[in-house]
Design an enzyme around this catalytic site. Sequence first.
Site, mmCIF file in Angstrom:
data_model
loop_
_atom_site.group_PDB
_atom_site.id
_atom_site.type_symbol
_atom_site.label_atom_id
_atom_site.label_comp_id
_atom_site.label_asym_id
_atom_site.label_seq_id
_atom_site.Cartn_x
_atom_site.Cartn_y
_atom_site.Cartn_z
ATOM 1 N N THR A 517 0.798 -1.083 -0.069
ATOM 2 C CA THR A 517 0.081 0.130 -0.062
ATOM 3 C C THR A 517 0.824 1.344 -0.017
ATOM 4 O O THR A 517 0.803 2.107 0.945
ATOM 5 C CB THR A 517 -0.993 -0.163 1.160
ATOM 6 O OG1 THR A 517 -1.812 -1.274 1.092
ATOM 7 C CG2 THR A 517 -2.087 0.929 0.943
ATOM 8 N N HIS A 518 1.902 1.149 -0.822
ATOM 9 C CA HIS A 518 2.783 2.194 -0.954
ATOM 10 C C HIS A 518 2.659 3.073 -2.332
ATOM 11 O O HIS A 518 3.775 3.165 -3.087
ATOM 12 C CB HIS A 518 4.252 1.909 -0.592
ATOM 13 C CG HIS A 518 4.361 1.239 0.792
ATOM 14 N ND1 HIS A 518 5.451 0.496 1.114
ATOM 15 C CD2 HIS A 518 3.552 1.269 1.879
ATOM 16 C CE1 HIS A 518 5.196 0.183 2.314
ATOM 17 N NE2 HIS A 518 4.091 0.475 2.681
ATOM 18 N N ASN A 519 1.701 3.449 -2.639
ATOM 19 C CA ASN A 519 1.439 4.228 -3.910
ATOM 20 C C ASN A 519 1.966 5.694 -3.517
ATOM 21 O O ASN A 519 1.567 6.124 -2.514
ATOM 22 C CB ASN A 519 -0.108 4.258 -4.212
ATOM 23 C CG ASN A 519 -0.874 3.066 -3.984
ATOM 24 O OD1 ASN A 519 -0.967 2.701 -2.817
ATOM 25 N ND2 ASN A 519 -1.008 2.287 -5.051
#
Lengths: 591, 235
Positions: A517-519
């Site tokens: 979840t590292h956009n």
Amino acid sequence: MVTKLKEVDAVVVGLGWTGGILAKELAEAGLKVVALERGEMRTTADDYAVPNIRDELRYVVRHDLMMDTARDTLTVRNNPSQEALPMRRLGSFLPGDVVGGSGVHWSGHTWRWTDMEFKARSMYEERYGKAFIPADMSIQDWGITYAELEPYYDRFEYTAAISGKAGNIGGKLQDGGNPFEAPRARDYPLPPLTPILASVMFDKAAKNNGYHTFPRPSANASRAYTNPDGAKFGACQYCGYCQRFGCEANAKGSPHVAVIPFAMKNPNFELRTHAWATKILKDSIGKKVTGVVYTNVLTGEEFEQPAGIVLLCAYVLNNVHLMLTSGIGAPYDPASGAGVVGKNYCYQTGAGATLFFEDRHFNPFMNAGGSNYTMDDFNTNWNFDRGPHGFIGGYNIGGGFNTALPIGYRPVPQGTPQWGRAWKSATAKYYQTAMNIGASGSVMANRANYLDLDPTYKNAFGQPLMRMTFDYKDNEHKMGRHAADTVNAIAKSMNPTAMNAATARTDPWTVVPYQSTHNTGGAIMGVNPKNSALNKYLQSWDCHNLFVVGANAFAHNASYNPTGPVGALAYWTADAIKNRYIKNPGPLAPA
Amino acid sequence: MSDPKQSRPKLARRDFLKAAAVGGAAALPQAAAAQQPAAAPPAPAGYAFLNAQEAAFIEALADHMIPADALTPKGTEIGIHIYIDRALAGAWGKGDRLYMQGPWKTGVPSQGYQLPLTPAQLFRAGIDSSNASCRKTYGKTFDRLDEKQREEFLAALAAGKITFDAGPPSRVFWTALYQTVMEGMFSDPIYGGNRNKAGWRMIGFPGAIAVHRDNIEKYRDKAFPNEPVSISEMS
């Protein structure tokens, strides 16, 4: 019919880490602040308590704390020639959807990104020449320096109860810490977590291979802690239910523990939950924003909340979506390279090995979000010469577990049957006797990776979905191969009974399964309004009373988890607003 | 048969919070889940979603994939069929959190699930198509196949070698089906599967009991007592 409400000094969209920090800081500075949060209030006592929180199906598989893709999602594709289709359910990444946002369900890995990121283009050009950077790699300097951010990293680490070991205090290397980290003013507020067996074994093997391991800095309080504002943290229980869960023990540095309660008790602050922001309003000449339109999702009613300052503090993708749907900033055009909103969307990559040791007993259900040793020899180590390998960026490697629960984590050697007696006996045997070594890698910005509005699909509010166009490029493939080789060499040196080797990711990016979840990116900071949406204070170049705070501001993505700089930038922006903007509203940096 | 609730120290969640908040120095007593004697065959639980033919398919599948041996009883004895039925009957089965607006396109695999079907509809169509395929190959439905034929069919389904005539893509169905079998084996027993925590016992997963602060050192490289505790036992 939109009901127009009374104007406030500042409206915050999204109450997670950045919204929580800004709401608290600005309310304490005397501003009347309203926060609009699309999700609901959840508390440790009522929602994250044992035993109900210990439910892998509900929280991991069914995404109880995450955004609801039936209501709003995005469309995805790998390149501009494909037709984008909706991400119909969550997979690759998991944005949060309650008060506290993704800060509730994160694992807590908290890093200080350095000038190797903030000055990426100039440092690589200086060392390797302009030609080393591929023509389609749109990396650019961020306009900020590590030295400027250092006090704010410190502030965030002490707020969020980070456990770790300094590697470099004021230029002096510290035994046991990360020798490649940038100098810090002081150590972490809490000592490192107790390493689990898998981490101890990885640590030893990596050191034997000549690498420099250290305990991963993490927002899992290694012992009870009170932060400078008075927030009380319990000690981490190594419960093994960290990632994707709220923390029963209040041991995880989360905004609903660390900052939001202080905003809530301030009479200058008001929280409205179930408030879904749909549009940022501009004045008639488009030089300032005037407020936010939102829908109360419990009633369907629409409201306009006028405000002197608007702070977009939602998830990366939602911040960019609001910019696009509100017509703030020129949308990015990948063909011409013109425009800024949606530009430089990035993700992360990785490679991992599973090691099987018949004579070991790992108890993979005992761990903390950050109880893994890590090494940065191929990441923040600028002495690592990328030249012969032909890639930009880097990767960190960790060994151990995080949230190894059995619906999702059932390691078996490759070739094991998928069901039946042989599957059962292998699953029973290897659940306890396997461990992981994994690399997390950076993704450099590329001209063809971007965000814009989808021409076809709509969300529950009738707005176009955001369209994500993303794939890994040759740079990431090269780095992935290097990372897989390093992981496998360390793993083999440990003489496992069997091993599922790491392989470089070279297939197209896919929206399933979960990856990270590292956009990042889409509304990036910089020094020039022609190629960035925000200045170094995360202030919109177009509308000076709009601040867009989060990993959307990152000009590319590092191998590190993003929350360290996200938190530091929130404090940095809060200070700029409190100390400068309120007194003299206008652009805080020259265009 | 002893009542496991009586043999177990009461662990109130508020007490847990308090213990955790002071730093967890006082290790909580491990809730001792009494090893139950061999359970009597459970009473039929009934179905909330599956029809008779679908139930027969799921029961046969559960018993084939999870056969009885020294590690666990067979799939239907640990409630995998019940888990799947309840999941399909509930919010997930009806498409909770699933974006269901068209237009519907096949796309490429990297774009993920693109069918216009809720999970319940997918299972209904997938079971029907599987049985049609079995009838074509073996002359009877999956539940009536012998063990060797079942194995042959599932291996072909898992390998993508089965094509459903006018049905959903077989791989999409298989992926969902397999995942629900695993969920039925390893999710908390409140959802109807993992009966008597059989899946957890098989691998030595302790379940909802999760205060390991002092166990990291104490059980370093040692087996942790295999006495899993479920949510209902701690409630």
